[in-house]
Enzyme design. Structure first.
Site, PDB file in Angstrom:
ATOM      1  N   CYS A   2       0.831  -1.194   0.000  1.00 36.98           N
ATOM      2  CA  CYS A   2       0.000   0.000   0.000  1.00 36.98           C
ATOM      3  C   CYS A   2       0.873   1.255   0.000  1.00 36.98           C
ATOM      4  CB  CYS A   2      -0.941   0.057   1.185  1.00 36.98           C
ATOM      5  SG  CYS A   2      -2.061  -1.329   1.341  1.00 36.98           S
ATOM      6  N   ARG A  27       5.759  -0.868  -4.161  1.00 33.40           N
ATOM      7  CA  ARG A  27       5.299  -1.505  -2.937  1.00 33.40           C
ATOM      8  C   ARG A  27       4.306  -2.634  -3.208  1.00 33.40           C
ATOM      9  NH1 ARG A  27       4.824   1.368   2.138  1.00 33.40           N
ATOM     10  NH2 ARG A  27       6.541   2.818   2.362  1.00 33.40           N
ATOM     11  N   TRP A  74      -3.305  -2.679  -1.386  1.00 29.54           N
ATOM     12  CA  TRP A  74      -3.042  -4.118  -1.472  1.00 29.54           C
ATOM     13  C   TRP A  74      -4.071  -4.774  -0.568  1.00 29.54           C
ATOM     14  CZ3 TRP A  74      -1.284  -8.337   1.501  1.00 29.54           C
ATOM     15  CH2 TRP A  74      -0.709  -9.400   0.785  1.00 29.54           C
ATOM     16  N   ASN A  98      -3.071   2.646   5.348  1.00 34.71           N
ATOM     17  CA  ASN A  98      -2.217   1.470   5.212  1.00 34.71           C
ATOM     18  C   ASN A  98      -2.265   0.696   6.514  1.00 34.71           C
ATOM     19  OD1 ASN A  98      -1.423   2.411   2.732  1.00 34.71           O
ATOM     20  ND2 ASN A  98       0.640   2.986   3.360  1.00 34.71           N
ATOM     21  N   GLY A  99      -2.277  -0.623   6.444  1.00 35.48           N
ATOM     22  CA  GLY A  99      -2.231  -1.427   7.650  1.00 35.48           C
ATOM     23  C   GLY A  99      -3.527  -2.154   7.905  1.00 35.48           C
ATOM     24  N   GLU A 479      16.962 -19.194  -2.205  1.00 37.73           N
ATOM     25  CA  GLU A 479      16.725 -17.925  -2.887  1.00 37.73           C
ATOM     26  C   GLU A 479      16.326 -18.167  -4.340  1.00 37.73           C
ATOM     27  OE1 GLU A 479      16.992 -13.791  -4.250  1.00 37.73           O
ATOM     28  OE2 GLU A 479      16.295 -14.861  -2.463  1.00 37.73           O
ATOM     29  N   LYS A 483      12.709 -16.977  -5.835  1.00 38.64           N
ATOM     30  CA  LYS A 483      12.564 -16.074  -6.981  1.00 38.64           C
ATOM     31  C   LYS A 483      11.715 -16.710  -8.077  1.00 38.64           C
ATOM     32  CE  LYS A 483      14.729 -12.398  -5.775  1.00 38.64           C
ATOM     33  NZ  LYS A 483      14.448 -12.703  -4.363  1.00 38.64           N
ATOM     34  N   GLU A 486       8.134 -16.590  -7.006  1.00 33.50           N
ATOM     35  CA  GLU A 486       7.603 -15.232  -6.929  1.00 33.50           C
ATOM     36  C   GLU A 486       7.171 -14.690  -8.286  1.00 33.50           C
ATOM     37  OE1 GLU A 486       9.618 -12.716  -3.346  1.00 33.50           O
ATOM     38  OE2 GLU A 486      10.945 -13.283  -4.979  1.00 33.50           O
ATOM     39  N   HIS A 502      15.867 -37.724   2.208  1.00 34.11           N
ATOM     40  CA  HIS A 502      14.940 -37.758   3.334  1.00 34.11           C
ATOM     41  C   HIS A 502      13.553 -37.268   2.948  1.00 34.11           C
ATOM     42  CE1 HIS A 502      18.078 -38.773   6.282  1.00 34.11           C
ATOM     43  NE2 HIS A 502      18.860 -38.005   5.527  1.00 34.11           N
ATOM     44  N   LYS A 602       6.094  -5.111  -2.207  1.00 37.59           N
ATOM     45  CA  LYS A 602       7.522  -4.875  -1.980  1.00 37.59           C
ATOM     46  C   LYS A 602       7.833  -4.768  -0.496  1.00 37.59           C
ATOM     47  CE  LYS A 602      11.736  -3.915  -3.369  1.00 37.59           C
ATOM     48  NZ  LYS A 602      12.555  -4.975  -3.993  1.00 37.59           N
TER      49      LYS A 602
END
Length: 607
Positions: A2, A27, A74, A98-99, A479, A483, A486, A502, A602
């Protein structure tokens, strides 16, 4: 996530708000809107989806007025629709937020019983209607806003405008960042300095619980107890220069190609190239006597912490814990007297980090933040701040900030090791030299993007992908998987190669690419053995290695990508680049939204 902007200005507010919102696109958001005061009345325009949709609405139905607020949303409460887009409000007040307001359901029921009729499913409308209720009882905007703040619980940043008050804007923060911008005969609010940079560079950050009243000339700030307070006005280092993609297709592509410069610039802050020594940073503890070190972050920043744990323990011999901040904040672990914590974040605004920092602070730990934004909340809450020199990172998926964070942690590990007598001056110089060579090697990898694209063509149709590595490259495998998930929406997992037997080996067949980070060195033979087992089950092995490791892997791997030969100490920084580049190439081939992938933000400023 947001973004909030607001202006009490001399020009039409809508175009300025729209431009500021564009600077907050990084963001993450799924709808947007603007409200202004038009002839004393609140008017607004909203749109689902990208800001271009809101721009089209404004082109067809312009919104005049010099005082206004804007928002990129968002979705948390309520679907990402135009109806649920901010600003919310009534004929008396418009609010952006926001929040999360945690007690919104209770307040909503109370307000509905008093005759308030709700139009949306959002928690934000609850705050707007609570303010409206106070206004209807004859309270001033300041009284209504302050009274409503005392009723809500949660993490939030808020801005509001009021019908009949042409030159007034109210704002507040609790657990989410908000800054006030000072102009010439006009005032601004924004979620961060980046949004306000084209408007002003004179910024004051609100503290927790603060609320403020802005007119065209000044801001009066109050604390949570409504006492007038002063907040320092500083000149931000962030400029109003346009942040563009240049000749690149996406911000992520541009930021990938900034790896060499960012790593080099960051190392320059910490390393003396003449002596090959890491300068001792100004820290709230003595590394020589530090009993324990906590490392924490979220997402890719947590993977930086996991990598750094290998460095701090094996090189500096400091006992470490690496925790996801969203778990650490609730664990209530035993804390060593005199211990310290390093928190890692690109934005410096992550809600879980800030909550975990508070928990550790209350437990007597000193706090150090590794951030990319000097004015951020985490920087201000820390005893010391270590800066990455990455510049603005606009793509949601972190790339250059990740390697900059790794570079800072590598420098710290060497400095702590020398302070504790764990390595010699000569060994520090050797490892520092290896660090200083990384930018050149990073550039070499980026020049070979065509080879990575060939790999991407083989990965793009996969439904599942495994990333395998050992030691300090294990977090880099995670990582790579993160990525890929995402931005291409392919399911991927990163595993320690020794753990494959395992459980994960059950997933392997000819349709599952197995991507390995396997440079020559102490763990090469063990990792290669694990890969042979995967190949025997039909797994398509794609190995990233160096010239020494390549011949052995070519005997069974489907494809081998040869990277520069470097000291094992710096392989995590270098090997992060091809896995990020691979994810980017796969996403481009699949046609996904590379810079703003679905459902992601973000900066995650709510729990």
């Amino acid at each position: 996530m947001c973004g909030i902007v607001g202006v009490v200005g001399r020009e039409d507010a809508a175009p300025r708000l729209l431009e500021a919102l564009r600077r907050l696109e990084y963001r993450g958001y799924d709808s947007a809107g603007i409200a202004t005061l038009v002839n004393g009345h609140v008017d607004r325009r909203r749109a689902e989806g990208k800001l271009s949709n809101l721009a089209s609405v404004l082109d067809g139905d312009p919104l005049p007025g010099t005082t206004g607020i804007g928002h990129t949303r968002w979705a948390t409460h309520g679907a990402p629709t135009t109806r649920n887009a901010h600003p919310h409000g009534t004929a008396r007040v418009a609010v952006v937020h926001n929040g999360i307001i945690e007690n919104h359901a209770e307040l909503r029921a109370e307000l509905e019983a008093k005759g308030q009729e709700f139009e949306t499913e959002t928690d934000t409308e609850t705050f707007a209607r609570l303010v409206d209720h106070h206004l209807a009882e004859g309270q001033s905007p300041e009284e209504a806003f302050s009274g409503a703040l005392k009723r809500v619980h949660g993490a939030f940043a808020l801005a509001a405008i009021f019908a009949g008050h042409k030159r007034k804007l109210l704002a507040a923060r609790q657990g989410a960042p908000l800054a006030i911008g000072y102009g010439e005969g006009e005032m601004f609010v924004g979620s961060d300095a980046l949004a306000l940079a084209p408007l002003t560079r004179r910024i004051a950050h609100l503290n927790e619980g603060d609320w403020a009243v802005l007119d065209e000339a000044s801001a009066q700030v109050f604390d949570a107890a409504d006492r007038p307070v002063e907040r320092a006005v500083k000149v931000t280092a962030i400029t109003g220069a346009a942040i563009g993609k240049g000749n690149y297709r996406h911000f992520m592509e541009k930021e990938l190609h900034e790896h060499p410069a960012v790593i080099g610039d960051t190392l320059t802050q910490y390393v003396d190239p003449a002596t090959r020594a890491v300068a001792r940073p100004d820290l709230p503890f003595d590394p020589a006597t530090l009993p324990r070190l906590w490392l924490s972050g979220c997402g890719s920043a947590f993977l930086v912490c996991q990598t750094a744990r290998y460095w701090f323990e094996t090189i500096a011999r400091i006992p470490c814990d690496a925790d996801v901040a969203s778990e650490l904040r609730y664990r209530d672990p035993p804390l060593a007297k005199g211990g310290s914590a390093l928190f890692v974040s690109q934005s410096g605004e992550t809600a879980d980090n800030l909550a975990a920092m508070k928990m550790l602070r209350n437990g007597g730990q000193s706090l150090v933040s590794v951030v990319n934004v000097p004015e951020s909340s985490m920087a201000r809450e820390s005893d010391a701040t270590l800066m990455t020199v990455a510049g603005p990172e606009i793509a949601v998926a972190s790339t250059k900030a990740f390697t900059a964070q790794l570079s800072v942690m590598a420098c710290l590990a060497l400095n702590f090791a020398r302070a504790r007598g764990a390595i010699s001056v000569e060994e520090e110089a050797r490892l520092t030299s290896a660090l200083l060579e990384v930018p050149e090697h990073a550039a070499t990898i980026l020049e070979r993007g065509g080879e990575i694209e060939e790999v991407a063509n083989e990965v793009k149709e996969a439904r599942d992908v495994l990333f395998l590595a050992r030691g300090s490259l294990f977090p880099i495998a995670m990582e790579g998987a993160l990525k890929l998930k995402e931005i291409s929406y392919i399911h991927a997992e990163g595993y320690a190669a020794g753990e494959m037997k395992h459980g994960p080996i059950a997933l392997i067949d000819s349709s599952v690419p197995v991507i390995s980070l396997c440079p020559s060195g102490p763990l090469f033979e063990k990792t290669a053995s694990n890969l042979q087992e995967a190949a025997a089950r039909g797994g398509k092995i794609i190995a990233f290695t160096d010239a020494e490791g390549a011949p052995a892997l070519r005997r069974f791997a489907h494809r081998v990508v040869v990277l520069p030969t470097v000291d094992p100490f710096v392989t995590p920084i270098l090997y992060a680049i091809p896995v990020q580049l691979l994810a980017y190439q796969v996403a481009v081939l699949k046609g996904t939204d590379v810079d703003q992938p679905r459902n992601l933000a973000k900066s995650v400023t709510v729990e």
